[in-house]
Every structure is written in C-alpha cells, then in structure tokens.
Design a protein around this motif. Structure first.
Motif, mmCIF file in Angstrom:
data_model
loop_
_atom_site.group_PDB
_atom_site.id
_atom_site.type_symbol
_atom_site.label_atom_id
_atom_site.label_comp_id
_atom_site.label_asym_id
_atom_site.label_seq_id
_atom_site.Cartn_x
_atom_site.Cartn_y
_atom_site.Cartn_z
ATOM 1 N N GLY A 130 -13.927 -5.940 -7.667
ATOM 2 C CA GLY A 130 -13.276 -5.732 -6.374
ATOM 3 C C GLY A 130 -11.813 -6.136 -6.408
ATOM 4 N N GLU A 131 -11.009 -5.429 -5.640
ATOM 5 C CA GLU A 131 -9.576 -5.729 -5.517
ATOM 6 C C GLU A 131 -9.143 -5.513 -4.078
ATOM 7 N N ILE A 132 -8.339 -6.439 -3.562
ATOM 8 C CA ILE A 132 -7.780 -6.347 -2.209
ATOM 9 C C ILE A 132 -6.263 -6.330 -2.347
ATOM 10 N N ASP A 133 -5.646 -5.201 -2.062
ATOM 11 C CA ASP A 133 -4.188 -5.086 -2.128
ATOM 12 C C ASP A 133 -3.602 -5.325 -0.741
ATOM 13 N N ILE A 134 -3.112 -6.533 -0.531
ATOM 14 C CA ILE A 134 -2.549 -6.925 0.759
ATOM 15 C C ILE A 134 -1.239 -6.188 1.018
ATOM 16 N N MET A 135 -0.450 -6.023 -0.050
ATOM 17 C CA MET A 135 0.813 -5.297 0.069
ATOM 18 C C MET A 135 1.194 -4.738 -1.295
ATOM 19 N N GLU A 136 1.476 -3.453 -1.342
ATOM 20 C CA GLU A 136 2.112 -2.839 -2.501
ATOM 21 C C GLU A 136 3.260 -1.972 -2.002
ATOM 22 N N TYR A 137 4.314 -1.958 -2.795
ATOM 23 C CA TYR A 137 5.498 -1.170 -2.452
ATOM 24 C C TYR A 137 6.013 -0.558 -3.746
ATOM 25 N N VAL A 138 6.366 0.717 -3.705
ATOM 26 C CA VAL A 138 6.965 1.346 -4.888
ATOM 27 C C VAL A 138 8.323 1.909 -4.494
ATOM 28 N N GLY A 139 9.342 1.528 -5.271
ATOM 29 C CA GLY A 139 10.712 1.885 -4.912
ATOM 30 C C GLY A 139 10.973 3.370 -4.858
ATOM 31 N N LYS A 140 10.145 4.168 -5.544
ATOM 32 C CA LYS A 140 10.356 5.616 -5.515
ATOM 33 C C LYS A 140 10.043 6.211 -4.146
ATOM 34 N N ASN A 141 9.292 5.468 -3.312
ATOM 35 C CA ASN A 141 8.936 5.922 -1.962
ATOM 36 C C ASN A 141 9.399 4.886 -0.936
ATOM 37 N N PRO A 142 10.683 4.865 -0.595
ATOM 38 C CA PRO A 142 11.205 3.861 0.329
ATOM 39 C C PRO A 142 10.475 3.861 1.673
ATOM 40 N N HIS A 143 10.429 2.681 2.279
ATOM 41 C CA HIS A 143 9.926 2.457 3.640
ATOM 42 C C HIS A 143 8.389 2.487 3.744
ATOM 43 N N GLU A 144 7.670 2.615 2.632
ATOM 44 C CA GLU A 144 6.212 2.726 2.688
ATOM 45 C C GLU A 144 5.527 1.484 2.125
ATOM 46 N N ILE A 145 4.570 0.950 2.893
ATOM 47 C CA ILE A 145 3.735 -0.160 2.437
ATOM 48 C C ILE A 145 2.314 0.353 2.269
ATOM 49 N N HIS A 146 1.718 0.041 1.123
ATOM 50 C CA HIS A 146 0.357 0.457 0.814
ATOM 51 C C HIS A 146 -0.588 -0.739 0.946
ATOM 52 N N THR A 147 -1.692 -0.530 1.666
ATOM 53 C CA THR A 147 -2.783 -1.506 1.730
ATOM 54 C C THR A 147 -4.043 -0.784 1.248
ATOM 55 N N THR A 148 -4.698 -1.346 0.232
ATOM 56 C CA THR A 148 -5.750 -0.603 -0.457
ATOM 57 C C THR A 148 -6.883 -1.526 -0.885
ATOM 58 N N LEU A 149 -8.102 -0.984 -0.887
ATOM 59 C CA LEU A 149 -9.282 -1.661 -1.414
ATOM 60 C C LEU A 149 -9.805 -0.867 -2.595
ATOM 61 N N HIS A 150 -9.992 -1.541 -3.727
ATOM 62 C CA HIS A 150 -10.562 -0.882 -4.903
ATOM 63 C C HIS A 150 -11.993 -1.373 -5.115
ATOM 64 N N THR A 151 -12.916 -0.423 -5.200
ATOM 65 C CA THR A 151 -14.332 -0.719 -5.419
ATOM 66 C C THR A 151 -14.870 0.242 -6.476
ATOM 67 N N THR A 152 -16.083 -0.011 -6.941
ATOM 68 C CA THR A 152 -16.709 0.915 -7.888
ATOM 69 C C THR A 152 -16.857 2.292 -7.257
ATOM 70 N N ASP A 153 -17.185 2.331 -5.983
ATOM 71 C CA ASP A 153 -17.355 3.591 -5.260
ATOM 72 C C ASP A 153 -16.070 4.402 -5.197
ATOM 73 N N SER A 154 -14.922 3.725 -5.153
ATOM 74 C CA SER A 154 -13.642 4.443 -5.006
ATOM 75 C C SER A 154 -12.877 4.545 -6.318
ATOM 76 N N HIS A 155 -13.507 4.149 -7.429
ATOM 77 C CA HIS A 155 -12.820 4.163 -8.722
ATOM 78 C C HIS A 155 -12.364 5.581 -9.068
ATOM 79 N N GLY A 156 -11.087 5.711 -9.438
ATOM 80 C CA GLY A 156 -10.518 7.006 -9.754
ATOM 81 C C GLY A 156 -10.035 7.769 -8.543
ATOM 82 N N ASN A 157 -10.290 7.209 -7.353
ATOM 83 C CA ASN A 157 -9.865 7.878 -6.118
ATOM 84 C C ASN A 157 -9.634 6.808 -5.066
ATOM 85 N N SER A 158 -8.387 6.405 -4.880
ATOM 86 C CA SER A 158 -8.078 5.314 -3.939
ATOM 87 C C SER A 158 -8.218 5.804 -2.502
#
Length: 251
Positions: free
Chosen positions: A133-161
C-alpha cells in the motif's frame, strides 16, 4: 434559564471533547542536524531496483538535505552529468496506524522536479509494492504547473492509478501550503490548505483494495525526471529546493 445555560455549556464541552486530537509526532526541523533517531536517509540510485523503480535520474545523498531557519531543505542539484537530491523516511522508527498527517511545505518548480510527501506500509520490504500500500499525500511534477496529485496505490490499482485526484491551484507554487490527510479505518481524506479535495472509500475493503489496516511510515523526497516526473529535464533550473516547515501527526 440557568438550567438552559448549563445544558448549552455541557453540549459545547462535549462537542469540544469529540473534536480533540492528540499530537503523537512533531518535527519542526529546528535543530542543527536531522534527528536520525527518527529519520533515515535512503541513499544512492535505488539499485538493484535502479532509478528507484521509476527511471528517476537522481542519486540520493545526505548532503542534499539540510536544516535552515527551522526548515528541512531538500535541494536538487546538477553537477556535470549527475543529478543529486535527498530522500528521508521514518521506517522502523516512527510507524503508526490511522491518524491525521499534516505537512507544511513550499514546492520547487521547473521541468523535471518531482517532490513528494507520502507513506508506505511497514511491510514494504517483506511483501513488496503495491501489496504494502502507498498513500501519496502530495505529489507535484514541474512539467504540469499548478497541479497537485493525491493518489492511493493498491494491488487492485497496480498499473492504473485510478484512485487519484488532480487538484489545480494557480498559486500553489507561491509560498508555503498545508497538505493534510485524515486516515481512518473507513476512509482516507485529503486536504490542501484546509479544503477537502479527495476521499478514498472503496465499498469493498480487502487486501486488493484496502491495504490500509496496518502501520505505515512517512517519506519526504525530491526526485528528478522519471516515469512520472517526465523524460525531459530542464538543466537550467538547478538548484531547486523542496522546503518543509513541519510534519505533525495526530491521533
């Protein structure tokens, strides 16, 4: 009338008690050096899982993390053909199950930066990712300004966030912002500057969809490039700082 006032006061006290939370972890980064009784440095290029599993470009070092003016400063640099940065975790030193996680931070900017505030299940080394399991509280990528990503990674969602939300905030690169996650046995809710932006609450909770019924640990890092950060990196932007003011966890 006195009885009515007394009843109202009692209700206020009860409501206040229900809203109380206990601080179980506080890191203000106001010492001279990082407290290694709490934090671990993860070093190098991630090999044998090179590129940290994401084709990232950076080598992690201790030297690229420093404490300045009550802040943790993770600095991404480019020296000749090498990129350097830092990644720290609380694995095996501070792990917890359920709570409110709050981090105040200022983002780096520019094509290629990928700062993150996140968590992994304590059994990561035993059962691997994404089963841990993974809990992404905050991710930001400079190639996409102004966007914050919040994501949960599980076995069910592996390969498809699929358990994710992108929140667009035009001023997110300006100054400090507070990223918060409320994690309970029923749901995981994400906030930016006090505003709820996403709630994860699958109807069916099992090992495939909900690996969140065990202790997790915290990670803070600044990656460069990679599958998510993007193959293109603007070398003119360096150095770039990911600045964390504080990390607090409440139960």
């Amino acid at each position: 009338m006195k009885k009515l006032v007394s009843c109202i006061a009692t209700l206020i006290i009860l409501a206040s008690c229900q809203d109380t939370k206990t601080l179980i972890f506080e890191e203000e980064f106001d010492a001279k050096a990082l407290n290694e009784s709490i934090w671990n440095y993860e070093l190098g290029d991630g090999c044998p899982n090179c590129g940290w599993g994401n084709n990232e470009r950076q080598l992690y070092t201790k030297e690229n993390a420093s404490l300045k003016d009550g802040h943790l400063v993770i600095t991404a640099t480019k020296d000749d053909s090498l990129y350097h940065s830092s990644r720290i975790t609380t694995a095996q030193k501070f792990e917890f199950q359920y709570g409110i996680i709050e981090v105040r931070a200022k983002l780096p900017t520019g094509q290629g930066v990928w700062p993150a505030i996140w968590m992994l299940g304590h059994d990561f080394k035993e059962i691997g990712w994404p089963a841990c399991g993974e809990i992404d509280i905050m991710e930001y990528v400079g190639k996409n300004p102004h966007e914050i990503h919040t994501t949960l990674h599980t076995t069910d969602s592996h390969g498809n966030s699929k358990n994710t939300k992108i929140t667009t905030l035009n001023n997110i690169e300006e100054g400090f912002h507070v990223y918060k996650t409320n994690w309970s046995k029923d749901a995981i809710e994400f906030f930016i500057d006090g505003k709820s932006v996403y709630t994860f609450n699958p109807e069916v909770k099992n090992d495939q969809t909900w690996p969140y019924n065990k202790p997790f640990y915290l990670l803070l890092n600044l990656a460069i490039g990679g599958n998510f950060g993007g193959p293109e990196v603007d070398d003119t932007i360096f150095p770039q700082d990911f600045i964390i003011d504080y990390v607090r966890v409440y139960k």
